[in-house]
Design an enzyme around this catalytic site. Structure first.
Site, PDB file in Angstrom:
ATOM      1  N   ASP A 397       0.835  -1.175  -0.058  1.00  9.47           N
ATOM      2  CA  ASP A 397      -0.015   0.067  -0.081  1.00  9.47           C
ATOM      3  C   ASP A 397       0.877   1.197  -0.166  1.00  9.47           C
ATOM      4  OD1 ASP A 397      -2.335   1.726   0.773  1.00  9.47           O
ATOM      5  OD2 ASP A 397      -1.404   1.873   2.740  1.00  9.47           O
ATOM      6  N   ASP A 586      -2.018  -0.628   5.805  1.00  8.21           N
ATOM      7  CA  ASP A 586      -2.387  -0.297   7.201  1.00  8.21           C
ATOM      8  C   ASP A 586      -3.856   0.104   7.262  1.00  8.21           C
ATOM      9  OD1 ASP A 586      -2.254   1.940   5.144  1.00  8.21           O
ATOM     10  OD2 ASP A 586      -1.835   3.405   6.936  1.00  8.21           O
ATOM     11  N   ASP A 590      -7.218  -1.874   3.086  1.00 10.30           N
ATOM     12  CA  ASP A 590      -6.140  -3.081   3.108  1.00 10.30           C
ATOM     13  C   ASP A 590      -6.795  -4.225   3.655  1.00 10.30           C
ATOM     14  OD1 ASP A 590      -4.325  -1.238   1.419  1.00 10.30           O
ATOM     15  OD2 ASP A 590      -3.672  -0.202   3.407  1.00 10.30           O
TER      16      ASP A 590
END
Ligand code: AMP
Length: 698
Positions: A397, A586, A590
């Site tokens: 990410d 995080d 996600d």
């Protein structure tokens, strides 16, 4: 990769478009079972719901071990091994009856988790560690009880296995306790997700009065009011009001997004400075948060491909033991008599369950998790290490993972030599005093950090959508976007950054670039991944421009505008190609892919939802620690294999001997020799585990 995914072109604002038809909607309440998921460390599933095996948590091994210990010790003291009397052992009249009774209590109390585990393994037609241990326990217990009965009925003294029985049970309980201690407890992602949405909503009634109602009672079309600083209770469309909404944790967009009438908002996002009146668009199952919840439970119900080498070795040993015992029985029955055949068959089965195997993996796990902890890694699922050592792809990410996730001043440029940098910063901070834009806050705190006091302005006005203008010391200044400035300035700024130009009486005198900053170790991580043949891909909910900037800096492939579903599909597509996927993230967005990936790594500073969905947590929120994780994965797996070799390897000598292969030339496995070999392999396994080390950190 996933280019033909029909979702990939959707912007992250289109959450309503997440495909509902593909998966069933399961309400939150049905997922209470996921709490137990990571206790399941002895079966071959790394996430609970997998295949519906939520109930692998067969007891508290600490309590089981501590309560079994005194019983086990008494049994061992009172059961001299034939031909091998340890100095501390003794017997007294009828002590064998005492031993038989204590052993019965022990097998019922301490043996239960192993039998329950074995039943599960047999149901899956995959006998493993639990089956092997249960076999060893049952055979040694039953045969020993038989010897006691026989001694009273026929007066015949037959060698018993009470000592082996008690020591095997204690070591297995100890091993499971060590491992349970080493593995963190799982949280409940579903529950944490639900917490993001407030419990109550303020509904605006027809007479304009406000009624506070539980969110569950909201209906599509209700008008709700959300005050500054509150979390939005439901997905909806803004009717009145303007504000900036922080969706970073939900969508991965780094900047707070400015929204006004007609714009869509997501339940769970945080309202910035304005009061918003929102018409509820989706409730219940259809909401963004519910869809993320559905994706997470979908991920958790996927079968895991974790290969558990300990489980495999135990499975082999199980079959080898049973086969060897059968052969021994048949052969000895043919060449001798039934009692001899039984003796050799039983001895083979008892010997086949090596004590060292009970500690081979737990000791490595314990060592490895404590090493990991010292490097900022909390390993919640030990299988993560086994899988990660031959990972093919790592999806990362952007916001909050590779970057700090804060919108900060990256660079201040001088475009005119009349001013020093300090003077430009003082002007920037001064003019921003009249703005509530996130850029303003970042510039003011940037000046603050450097102890530069802002120039005081006589007047400041906001130019909507373009910047601010103001007057100071007789000059007029503007701080505006490059677009608003209208001329193209050739300024070298970090890619993906937002640029604003400081203009004095129509001359550009300075420029400030703001953006989300790369974490210091991100670059090195990407290099290390490539060196380890792990393909890095960045998947972000942020826009194309922001994603491109970071990807060029890092020299990494990327996908922008990814919704939680897109990220999930990306992981799925790669897994379907047969690749082993590690996901790092995080945010709430996600969480589903963290749960679906073969290994999920969450950044500690992120959302609880992500932490709960992951197998590994970066406690320092430092992507550089992933390098240590990869190293730890390799070394831990190697140690586990070595330990399995030493723990089970002894069987390769012991099983044939126990089966009486050399009996014709008068060599059998005496209990004494057996005990020595067994202790030796346990000691080797323990020392080998302690020798697990990581390279010093660079
Ligand atoms: P906005 O639509 O409010 O995000 O603003 C669009 C662009 O105008 C931003 O990307 C900035 O370049 C510029 N801008 C707006 N407000 C400010 C401000 N307070 N300070 C500096 N630049 C601004």
């Amino acid at each position: 990769m996933n280019n033909n995914n029909k979702h990939s072109s959707h912007s992250h604002h289109n959450h309503g478009d997440m495909d509902h038809s593909k998966h069933e909607h399961v309400s939150t309440e049905e997922h209470g079972d996921h709490k137990d998921q990571h206790y399941d460390h002895h079966a071959h599933h790394d996430h609970s719901g997998h295949g519906g095996h939520e109930h692998h948590h067969h007891g508290n091994f600490k309590e089981l071990f501590l309560k079994s210990l005194p019983l086990g010790i008494i049994i061992m003291l009172l059961s001299p091994m034939a031909g091998f009397d340890l100095p501390f052992q003794f017997t007294f009249p009828y002590s064998d009856i005492v031993v038989a009774i204590l052993s019965t209590i022990l097998i019922i109390y301490g043996g239960r988790p192993f039998y329950q585990g074995a039943v599960d393994e047999f149901k899956q037609k995959e006998p493993g560690m639990m089956a092997l241990v249960s076999l060893g326990l049952s055979v040694s217990y039953l045969y020993s009880i038989y010897t006691v009965i026989a001694s009273y009925v026929t007066g015949e003294q037959i060698m018993d296995f009470f000592f082996e029985f008690a020591s095997l049970l204690l070591i297995m309980l100890l091993g499971h306790w060590i491992e349970m201690k080493a593995i963190g407890q799982a949280g409940d992602a579903q529950e944490e997700l639900a917490k993001l949405v407030p419990k109550d909503a303020h509904v605006v009634l027809e007479d304009d009065s406000i009624e506070t109602r539980p969110v569950a009672d909201l209906k599509v079309g209700d008008l709700i009011r959300v005050q500054a600083g509150e979390n939005v209770p439901a997905d909806g469309t803004i009717e009145r009001g303007e504000s900036r909404l922080n969706e970073a944790l939900l969508t991965g967009e780094s900047k707070a997004v400015k929204k006004g009438p007609g714009d869509e908002v997501i339940g769970g996002s945080t309202n910035g400075e304005g009061v918003l009146y929102i018409k509820v668009r989706e409730t219940g199952d259809q909401s963004f948060i519910s869809q993320v919840q559905n994706l997470i439970s979908q991920a958790q119900s996927q079968p895991s491909r974790a290969e558990n080498i300990a489980q495999k070795v135990a499975g082999w040993l199980f079959y080898i033991a049973v086969t060897a015992a059968l052969i021994a029985f048949v052969v000895w029955m043919l060449i001798a008599d039934i009692p001899t055949a039984v003796k050799f068959a039983i001895t083979t089965l008892v010997i086949a369950c090596p004590h060292a195997l009970g500690l081979a993996i737990p000791l490595v796990t314990a060592r490895s998790t404590s090493l990991g902890a010292s490097r900022g890694l909390l390993v919640k699922d030990r299988q993560a290490l086994e899988i990660a050592q031959d990972a093919d792809v790592m999806i990362l990410d952007k916001t909050g993972t590779l970057t700090t996730g804060e919108f900060k001043v990256l660079d201040v440029k001088l475009l005119n030599d009349k001013y020093t940098k300090e003077e430009i910063i003082a002007l920037l901070a001064g003019i921003e005093g009249g703005s509530s834009h996130p850029i303003a806050q970042s510039i003011i705190s940037f000046a603050n950090q450097q102890d530069i006091s802002p120039v005081s302005f006589d007047s400041i006005d906001v130019i909507s959508g373009a910047g601010v203008e103001g007057k100071a010391k007789g000059h007029s200044y503007q701080l505006i976007s490059q677009k608003a400035y209208g001329r193209n300035l050739d300024i070298d700024i970090p890619k993906g950054a937002t640029l604003s130009i400081l203009v004095e009486n129509d001359d550009a005198i300075g420029a400030v670039a703001l953006g989300d900053e790369l974490k210091p170790t991100s670059k090195e991580l990407i290099k290390a991944l490539k060196k380890n043949n792990i393909q890095p891909i960045m998947a972000t909910g942020d826009n194309e421009k922001a994603a491109l900037g970071v990807s060029e800096d890092l020299e990494i492939e990327y996908k922008a505008n990814q919704s939680p579903q897109d990220k999930y599909e990306l992981v799925k597509a790669l897994k379907d190609e047969g690749k082993k996927v590690i996901m790092v993230g995080d945010g709430v967005n996600d969480a589903p892919s963290l749960a679906l990936a073969d290994v999920g790594i969450a950044v500690c500073a992120g959302t609880q939802v992500a932490l709960d969905s992951a197998d590994v947590i970066l406690t320092q929120s430092d992507p550089g620690d992933i390098e240590s994780f990869i190293e730890l994965a390799h070394k831990t797996t190697r140690k586990m294999k070595q330990n399995l070799f030493w723990g089970a390897g002894y069987n390769f000598i012991a099983i044939p001997l126990a089966a009486g292969i050399l009996a014709p030339i008068d060599i059998t496995l005496s209990p004494a020799l057996g005990a020595i070999l067994m202790s030796l392999s346990t000691v080797i396994v323990a020392i080998n585990a302690i020798l697990l080390r990581l390279d010093p950190k660079k």
